[in-house]
Design an enzyme around this catalytic site. Structure first.
Site, PDB file in Angstrom:
ATOM      1  N   GLU A 264       0.864  -1.184   0.000  1.00  0.00           N
ATOM      2  CA  GLU A 264       0.000   0.000   0.000  1.00  0.00           C
ATOM      3  C   GLU A 264       0.901   1.234   0.000  1.00  0.00           C
ATOM      4  O   GLU A 264       1.739   1.386   0.887  1.00  0.00           O
ATOM      5  CB  GLU A 264      -0.899   0.008   1.235  1.00  0.00           C
ATOM      6  CG  GLU A 264      -1.928   1.134   1.157  1.00  0.00           C
ATOM      7  CD  GLU A 264      -2.384   1.666   2.510  1.00  0.00           C
ATOM      8  OE1 GLU A 264      -3.475   2.247   2.574  1.00  0.00           O
ATOM      9  OE2 GLU A 264      -1.645   1.525   3.499  1.00  0.00           O
ATOM     10  N   HIS A 336     -11.289  -0.852   3.077  1.00  0.00           N
ATOM     11  CA  HIS A 336     -11.848  -0.389   4.360  1.00  0.00           C
ATOM     12  C   HIS A 336     -11.598   1.098   4.616  1.00  0.00           C
ATOM     13  O   HIS A 336     -12.025   1.609   5.637  1.00  0.00           O
ATOM     14  CB  HIS A 336     -11.247  -1.228   5.484  1.00  0.00           C
ATOM     15  CG  HIS A 336      -9.751  -1.071   5.553  1.00  0.00           C
ATOM     16  ND1 HIS A 336      -8.899  -1.574   4.576  1.00  0.00           N
ATOM     17  CD2 HIS A 336      -8.957  -0.426   6.433  1.00  0.00           C
ATOM     18  CE1 HIS A 336      -7.663  -1.252   4.881  1.00  0.00           C
ATOM     19  NE2 HIS A 336      -7.664  -0.556   5.998  1.00  0.00           N
ATOM     20  N   ASP A 337     -10.867   1.766   3.725  1.00  0.00           N
ATOM     21  CA  ASP A 337     -10.586   3.199   3.899  1.00  0.00           C
ATOM     22  C   ASP A 337     -11.362   4.072   2.926  1.00  0.00           C
ATOM     23  O   ASP A 337     -11.265   5.302   3.005  1.00  0.00           O
ATOM     24  CB  ASP A 337      -9.091   3.482   3.674  1.00  0.00           C
ATOM     25  CG  ASP A 337      -8.198   2.814   4.706  1.00  0.00           C
ATOM     26  OD1 ASP A 337      -8.649   2.616   5.848  1.00  0.00           O
ATOM     27  OD2 ASP A 337      -7.043   2.498   4.358  1.00  0.00           O
TER      28      ASP A 337
HETATM   29  C1  NOJ Z   1      -3.585   2.319   6.021  1.00  0.00           C
HETATM   30  C2  NOJ Z   1      -4.724   1.468   6.480  1.00  0.00           C
HETATM   31  O1  NOJ Z   1      -5.400   0.958   5.368  1.00  0.00           O
HETATM   32  C3  NOJ Z   1      -5.594   2.337   7.353  1.00  0.00           C
HETATM   33  O2  NOJ Z   1      -6.815   1.720   7.675  1.00  0.00           O
HETATM   34  C4  NOJ Z   1      -4.802   2.671   8.590  1.00  0.00           C
HETATM   35  O3  NOJ Z   1      -5.547   3.587   9.372  1.00  0.00           O
HETATM   36  C5  NOJ Z   1      -3.451   3.309   8.252  1.00  0.00           C
HETATM   37  N1  NOJ Z   1      -2.782   2.651   7.160  1.00  0.00           N
HETATM   38  C6  NOJ Z   1      -2.542   3.261   9.436  1.00  0.00           C
HETATM   39  O4  NOJ Z   1      -2.144   1.933   9.687  1.00  0.00           O
END
Ligand code: NOJ
Length: 564
Positions: A264, A336-337
């Protein structure tokens, strides 16, 4: 490796907290996942990615890990995990874990030891710094630099016992690990090897382009109206990021050819992605870029911008071209974001929800790359009707709300309007299994309210209905598995200036596909040079009556195939 399995694979992401609750505590768990594996296997997916299930204080729903080699009791036990892994493998699927090693929890033993004092042997495992020169430690503005944290407030937390600060790009309960220290890297690699030896099939690596930072930690530019500087240019894609990922590859993945790795990378450019995913460099298999999900964002985070389709196509077009020869793309709308894609880029009204969800799925899955499906996307799940800030649970939403309303003087209603459209909790409402009171997610009280539309939108109904989004996704996956043009076809964007139609071809050997998605609620005719020839080609898949002359219904998608 020539043609690795994940080139034709499809990934399904589970957010365990919101997937299925077997013990009635209102929170999803591993036994709940085991119960519903056939739903996922029924789609035909190849691999499941599990968001974090490790021991955690759950400050950021598990992205704050206090013990990497254990399961959080909320989710179950290591025995449950082994049972899940076996059940996944039995169904011919693989299981990829989330790797969160840019930071740990502040409750991790490493940090507890690091915090114990300036001469702790683990002091240097995290980023400790004294107050800004000439300032009294612990007073406003004395932080070592001006960076804001992603979740609001300063990126530094003061530790009165030692008079120093530690860096946390995310919450103050997520201190950043210091990857400059080789002991940290060794500890991470050992942990990764432990999971792979246990049988897992790879990792999705959380914000892995943040692990190398400019060690000078310089101040960032302060945007107008903001209290903090932007640190990202100094902590994203830093000087040693490629080196660290290559070292990880050597120490963990060399000799484990079948593993899947996806990094990511919120700040990644296509040029950098080529380097990260070039197999010859031995770093990661693919990355999650963010350009396409930033398409409707502008410089002011508190303004909503409508989708500009030409901009979205330009971004995808650049990534498709950039990674055509070297490296590989990942393809996603949701995780999920991100808010739910049918509410964001489609039309979630009763009239067009199903049709637009299918169109979005088809357009994405027909690109070159590995598609990712986020739980509920295969049902066309929508954003949630959050009434007040009290309905949100996400640390990011709550942190931004507090900063914007309490410190920046924004109006609560304006801030809520933006959170309703963009908030991460939209993705995190419980999975909608059936039409019963808690959607079949739990027999208790869910940690985040179930979307009231579960009476209509749920897995039980979707599996029954041959015209559902679920079965459409199943067909998309089937198509990828059986037709090499979907996997390996080269990509040509058509109609780049069109604000309503998303059109492209894929070509492999003598096979050619034409995909056209209508991103609008109007009937639109695709003005293509060889429209007539295409209109008589085989219509492989569509979500509305077959069109005449490439005139598409609102939100229609068509996939035509022909051979030269
Ligand atoms: C990316 C993750 O997808 C997110 O949900 C998280 O809050 C941040 N990184 C910090 O780990």
């Amino acid at each position: 490796m020539e043609n690795p399995w994940w080139h034709s694979g499809v990934v399904y992401q589970i957010y365990p907290r919101s997937f299925a609750d077997a013990d009635g505590d209102g929170m999803g768990d591993l036994k709940g996942i085991i119960r519903h594996l056939d739903h996922i296997a029924g789609l035909g997916v190849d691999v499941i990615w599990l968001s974090p299930i490790y021991r955690s204080p759950q400050d950021d729903n598990g992205y704050d890990i206090s013990e990497y080699q254990d399961i959080d009791p909320v989710f179950g036990t290591l025995e449950d995990f082994d049972e899940l892994l076996a059940a996944v493998h039995e169904r011919g699927m693989r299981l990829v874990m989330d790797l969160v090693v840019n930071h740990s929890s502040d409750e991790h033993a490493w940090f507890v030891e690091s915090r114990a004092g300036k001469d702790s042997p683990k002091r240097d495992w995290y980023w400790w710094r004294p107050a800004r020169a000439g300032m009294e430690p612990g007073t406003p503005g004395a932080e070592p630099n001006n960076w804001g944290s992603v979740f609001g407030g300063s990126a530094w937390e003061y530790d009165p016992a030692s008079g120093e600060y530690y860096l946390h790009i995310f919450s103050r309960k997520q201190p950043d690990l210091n990857w400059e220290n080789p002991e940290v890297r060794e500890a991470v690699y050992a942990m990764m090897n432990w999971w792979l030896d246990r049988g897992v099939d790879g990792f999705r690596m959380d914000v892995i382009d943040h692990i190398s930072k400019d060690t000078a930690l310089p101040d960032g530019a302060v945007p107008p109206g903001s209290l903090y500087g932007v640190g990202a240019p100094h902590y994203m894609n830093g000087p040693r990021n490629h080196e660290f990922l290559h070292e990880m590859h050597e120490r963990v993945f060399a000799g484990r050819d079948e593993m899947l790795t996806v990094g990511e990378m919120p700040g990644v450019t296509v040029e950098e992605a080529i380097r990260y995913t070039d197999p010859a460099r031995g770093e990661v298999d693919m990355v999650f870029g963010f350009e396409h999900v930033f398409v409707d964002r502008g410089p002011d985070p508190w303004l909503l911008y409508p989708l500009q389709l030409t901009k979205l196509k330009a971004i995808f077009g650049r990534w498709q071209a950039g990674l055509a020869e070297v490296g590989w793309n990942s393809l996603y709308w949701n995780n999920h974001d991100q808010p739910r894609v049918v509410s964001r880029f489609g039309d979630d009204s009763p009239e067009y929800r199903v049709r637009s969800a299918k169109m979005l799925g088809a357009v994405l899955h027909l690109h070159r790359g590995t598609p990712y499906i986020y739980q509920g996307e295969e049902l066309g799940m929508t954003n949630a009707p959050f009434a007040t800030i009290a309905d949100f649970r996400d640390i990011e939403a709550l942190g931004h709300y507090a900063q914007a309303v309490d410190h920046e003087g924004r109006s609560p209603e304006d801030v809520l309007t933006v959170l309703r459209a963009r908030g991460r909790d939209n993705a995190r409402t419980p999975m909608q299994w059936d039409s019963s009171p808690q959607a079949g997610f739990t027999t208790g009280t869910p940690w985040l309210a179930v979307n009231p539309n579960h009476t209509e939108i749920n897995a039980a109904a979707a599996v029954q209905d041959p015209d559902s989004v679920y079965h459409f996704y199943r067909r998309l996956i089937e198509l990828r598995h059986k037709d090499p043009v979907v996997v390996y076809g080269d990509f040509t964007m058509l109609l780049p200036g069109d604000e309503k139609l998303y059109a492209f071809t894929r070509r492999h050997g003598d096979a050619e596909l034409l995909v056209i998605g209508n991103f609008s609620g109007e009937r639109v005719r695709a003005e293509l040079a060889d429209a007539e020839a295409w209109a008589s080609a085989e219509l492989v898949l569509t979500n509305a009556p077959a069109p005449a002359d490439l005139e598409l219904e609102p939100w229609q998608v068509v996939i035509y195939r022909r051979s030269a």
